[in-house]
Scaffold this active site. Sequence first.
Site, mmCIF file in Angstrom:
data_model
loop_
_atom_site.group_PDB
_atom_site.id
_atom_site.type_symbol
_atom_site.label_atom_id
_atom_site.label_comp_id
_atom_site.label_asym_id
_atom_site.label_seq_id
_atom_site.Cartn_x
_atom_site.Cartn_y
_atom_site.Cartn_z
ATOM 1 C CE1 TYR A 63 -3.878 2.265 0.886
ATOM 2 C CE2 TYR A 63 -2.475 3.081 2.658
ATOM 3 C CZ TYR A 63 -3.616 3.192 1.883
ATOM 4 O OH TYR A 63 -4.489 4.227 2.094
ATOM 5 C CE LYS A 77 -3.648 5.379 -1.135
ATOM 6 N NZ LYS A 77 -4.620 5.746 -2.209
HETATM 7 P P1 NAI Z 1 -13.283 2.894 1.534
HETATM 8 O O1 NAI Z 1 -12.952 1.440 1.571
HETATM 9 O O2 NAI Z 1 -14.512 3.340 2.245
HETATM 10 O O3 NAI Z 1 -13.372 3.431 0.051
HETATM 11 C C1 NAI Z 1 -12.695 2.882 -1.045
HETATM 12 C C2 NAI Z 1 -13.709 2.651 -2.138
HETATM 13 O O4 NAI Z 1 -13.035 2.226 -3.312
HETATM 14 C C3 NAI Z 1 -14.709 1.537 -1.768
HETATM 15 O O5 NAI Z 1 -16.028 2.039 -1.863
HETATM 16 C C4 NAI Z 1 -14.420 0.441 -2.782
HETATM 17 O O6 NAI Z 1 -15.553 -0.305 -3.168
HETATM 18 C C5 NAI Z 1 -13.825 1.223 -3.940
HETATM 19 N N1 NAI Z 1 -12.971 0.400 -4.792
HETATM 20 C C6 NAI Z 1 -12.061 -0.525 -4.405
HETATM 21 N N2 NAI Z 1 -11.474 -1.086 -5.475
HETATM 22 C C7 NAI Z 1 -12.027 -0.504 -6.568
HETATM 23 C C8 NAI Z 1 -11.817 -0.665 -7.957
HETATM 24 N N3 NAI Z 1 -10.920 -1.549 -8.439
HETATM 25 N N4 NAI Z 1 -12.539 0.104 -8.818
HETATM 26 C C9 NAI Z 1 -13.448 0.986 -8.338
HETATM 27 N N5 NAI Z 1 -13.700 1.166 -7.021
HETATM 28 C C10 NAI Z 1 -12.995 0.434 -6.146
HETATM 29 O O7 NAI Z 1 -11.997 3.642 2.144
HETATM 30 P P2 NAI Z 1 -11.641 5.202 2.229
HETATM 31 O O8 NAI Z 1 -10.959 5.391 3.512
HETATM 32 O O9 NAI Z 1 -12.804 6.051 1.899
HETATM 33 O O10 NAI Z 1 -10.509 5.334 1.111
HETATM 34 C C11 NAI Z 1 -10.564 6.231 0.014
HETATM 35 C C12 NAI Z 1 -9.150 6.517 -0.436
HETATM 36 O O11 NAI Z 1 -8.438 7.242 0.572
HETATM 37 C C13 NAI Z 1 -8.323 5.264 -0.718
HETATM 38 O O12 NAI Z 1 -7.495 5.493 -1.840
HETATM 39 C C14 NAI Z 1 -7.472 5.141 0.529
HETATM 40 O O13 NAI Z 1 -6.290 4.421 0.289
HETATM 41 C C15 NAI Z 1 -7.215 6.596 0.838
HETATM 42 N N6 NAI Z 1 -6.795 6.862 2.185
HETATM 43 C C16 NAI Z 1 -7.680 6.775 3.221
HETATM 44 C C17 NAI Z 1 -7.253 7.071 4.502
HETATM 45 C C18 NAI Z 1 -8.189 7.087 5.633
HETATM 46 O O14 NAI Z 1 -7.769 7.525 6.739
HETATM 47 N N7 NAI Z 1 -9.449 6.670 5.483
HETATM 48 C C19 NAI Z 1 -5.853 7.401 4.792
HETATM 49 C C20 NAI Z 1 -5.030 7.535 3.622
HETATM 50 C C21 NAI Z 1 -5.496 7.251 2.382
#
Ligand code: NAI
Length: 287
Positions: free
Chosen positions: A164, A168
Amino acid sequence: MAGVEGRVVVVTGAGGGLGRQHALLFAERGARVVVNDLGGARDGTGGGSDMADAVVAEITAAGGEAVANYDSVATAEGGEAVVRGALDAFGAVDVVVNNAGILRDVTFAKMTDEQWDAVVKVHLYGTYHVTHAAWPHFREQGFGRVIVTTSTSGLYGNFGQANYGAAKLAVVGLINTLALEGRKYGITANAVAPIAATRMTSDVMPEDMLAQLDPAYVSPLVVHLASEECADTGEVVLAGGGHYARVHYMQAAGVRFDHVPGIDELAAKWTAVIDMADAELGRPLNG
Ligand code: NAI
């Protein structure tokens, strides 16, 4: 055109968490939104249309404009289909918010190729596929906004997240070059480093910390970076729980030799090589 009003915005992974908040705020500010989500589990397995559909329903119920897209960003065909979704529904694409993500946490010693590939494919290749499909449209229209989602896990490291973290930080490498190549076409490329309570972080942070980290805090930053008014490019900005802060590499003043130094000679100057007292912002070789 002010802000993002009338803009066509693709938000990947917008069926929940941060992406959903971004999509809702873009729609509230008058943008037309493609709500992309594969609809799978946190590790990327499974899929379905419910998550994206629910967010589209929420936007339209509030008087906004949105369409759903269920393609995986992890393949070139998927990335093209996501952008085609914008062109088919709204006739343009102005902004891509690369937000989709999955986790396969495991220590590096135990990591399998499958765990490495799955994470790199969604975060790095996914960002590449969607952005690459939108890029010619951005160039042609002389306007485009690329937003990628990085993480402190990539910027600073995190135990159990070698896959990851690598992916990232790779997207920051991507925007560093897109910022240079996009400049003359009115295209900006920036990264957000969110910290938010979502299903992704539900078991990695304590409850009291999560309570302070409503993902809605991150979306104003994303919408600002996508706006007409914001011309900043190549930036990384951290956002979480009401705190917003630029992140940038610093380069030490260092030491210069007029000959190839001996190893002992270099070691003797090591303190000065790593001393950050007179450090300056890092910049491209030709920048
Ligand atoms: P989340 O799991 O709620 O959202 C990620 C979304 O991406 C999910 O709805 C999932 O179904 C969708 N997804 C996964 N693979 C996919 C694909 N191949 N094609 C289309 N959609 C796909 O998690 P969150 O926290 O909202 O994450 C959003 C972004 O923020 C991610 O890139 C995560 O790595 C990043 N992030 C989040 C942090 C946090 O504190 N929540 C910290 C640092 C980065």
